[in-house]
Design a protein around this motif. Structure first.
Motif, PDB file in Angstrom:
ATOM      1  N   HIS A  76      -0.649  77.238  -9.488  1.00  6.51           N
ATOM      2  CA  HIS A  76      -0.041  78.060 -10.534  1.00  6.51           C
ATOM      3  C   HIS A  76      -0.204  79.525 -10.157  1.00  6.51           C
ATOM      4  O   HIS A  76      -1.314  79.984  -9.892  1.00  6.51           O
ATOM      5  N   ASP A  81       7.215  82.250  -9.982  1.00  6.58           N
ATOM      6  CA  ASP A  81       7.508  80.881 -10.408  1.00  6.58           C
ATOM      7  C   ASP A  81       7.113  79.880  -9.314  1.00  6.58           C
ATOM      8  O   ASP A  81       7.958  79.186  -8.740  1.00  6.58           O
ATOM      9  N   ARG A  83       4.754  76.651  -9.039  1.00  8.49           N
ATOM     10  CA  ARG A  83       3.985  75.631  -9.742  1.00  8.49           C
ATOM     11  C   ARG A  83       3.884  74.408  -8.841  1.00  8.49           C
ATOM     12  O   ARG A  83       4.877  73.745  -8.573  1.00  8.49           O
ATOM     13  N   ASN A  84       2.669  74.121  -8.350  1.00  6.67           N
ATOM     14  CA  ASN A  84       2.435  72.995  -7.444  1.00  6.67           C
ATOM     15  C   ASN A  84       3.357  73.047  -6.223  1.00  6.67           C
ATOM     16  O   ASN A  84       3.967  72.049  -5.837  1.00  6.67           O
TER      17      ASN A  84
END
Length: 311
Positions: A76, A81, A83-84
């Motif tokens: 994160h 942006d 995420r994973n």
């Protein structure tokens, strides 16, 4: 041996070729794209450009966010942006060679430990007082990563139960009391007071913000309102360091970020609050407090060195 370090910031990407003494031999900067793919492309292009002119043994990239224990996946990122995202693989695909990925606060802390204010220490805590509070911990000469790779988030120690709301979703985190944002809040509150806040009130701009250079000048002039605002932030910092001492027992605290530009005006009351907050017996050994010395280059120097060490 030379290595490349790239530090991804909110507004700019800073890169450099760094030798094994921590000296930057070439630097580059570009604006940070808002699109994640464009950002990764910009990092790759910068690395390839720097590598093309130097015999480089390793490449490191530092970014704000939670990175997994394998230092491969950005779990994160607060400002991008991601995420994973398998971020290390994304960079390696663009650069064509192995890449070391590290959290930006850890990278800056390692840079100060190796080549800055932390040189000579073996157990060090760095706190970066900017918009928030970043942390990095070096224990017995090793960067503390933790079981999940996310150790060192010292700015999110619960400083005050039920306190100010924090961007992490909790309330009362240290970064709400010992950051540049906290200093602004305290200064605005004091500026609203007659007498004590006169100097701060005069320095406020149309948006109610007291510019950093104006605050520094007021502190230099011994303005009582400015000194009180700094004192409140310093006490929060020192009391938190007293709690860190109980767990980490560092011999040195390195303080960086914009608030650290206040120097001894910040450190003197912080040291007092720290010593008053120490748990345990009277007369125990205390840690030193120093201002960081590498400035905005700490992250790229640190991640370049980590890349060289990790191979």
């Amino acid at each position: 041996m030379l290595s490349v370090g790239i530090d991804i910031g909110g507004t700019k990407i800073a890169g450099g070729v760094v030798d094994d003494a921590g000296t930057i031999v070439e630097q580059a900067r570009v604006a940070t794209p808002t699109d994640p793919d464009a950002l990764a492309d910009a990092v790759g292009a910068m690395a390839l450009d720097l590598v093309s002119r130097h015999e480089v043994v390793a490449v490191g990239v530092a970014a704000a966010g939670f990175i997994d224990a394998t230092r491969s996946i950005m779990i994160h990122a607060p400002n991008i942006d991601w995420r994973n995202v398998p971020l290390r693989a994304e960079f390696e695909r663009r650069i064509g060679r192995p890449v070391t990925l590290e959290n930006d606060a850890n990278a800056a802390g390692w840079g100060e430990y190796r080549f800055g204010a932390g040189a000579g220490s073996s157990n060090m805590v760095m706190l970066t007082l900017g918009t928030g509070v970043g942390g990095a911990v070096v224990t017995d000469g090793e960067l503390l990563l933790g079981g999940n790779g996310t150790a060192g988030e010292l700015g999110h120690l619960r400083y005050e139960r039920g306190g100010h709301a924090c961007g992490c979703g909790q309330r009362g985190c240290l970064e709400q009391y010992a950051s540049g944002r906290a200093l602004q809040r305290e200064a605005r509150e004091i500026a609203a007071q007659e007498g004590l806040g006169a100097g701060l009130a005069a320095a406020q701009d149309a948006e109610g913000v007291i510019p950093g250079d104006a605050m520094a000048q007021l502190v230099l002039d011994r303005d009582p309102g400015a000194l009180e605002a700094v004192h409140r932030v310093a006490v929060a910092l020192g009391e938190a360091c007293g709690q860190f001492q109980a767990v980490l027992d560092p011999d040195l605290y390195v303080i960086g970020g914009g608030v650290a530009d206040l120097g001894e005006a910040l450190l003197v009351p912080a040291r007092v609050a720290y010593e008053r907050s120490l748990p345990g017996f009277s007369g125990r050994q205390v840690a030193r407090f120093e201002i960081a010395t590498l400035g905005n280059d700490a992250g790229l120097i640190g991640v370049a060195d980590l890349a060289r060490i990790r191979g």
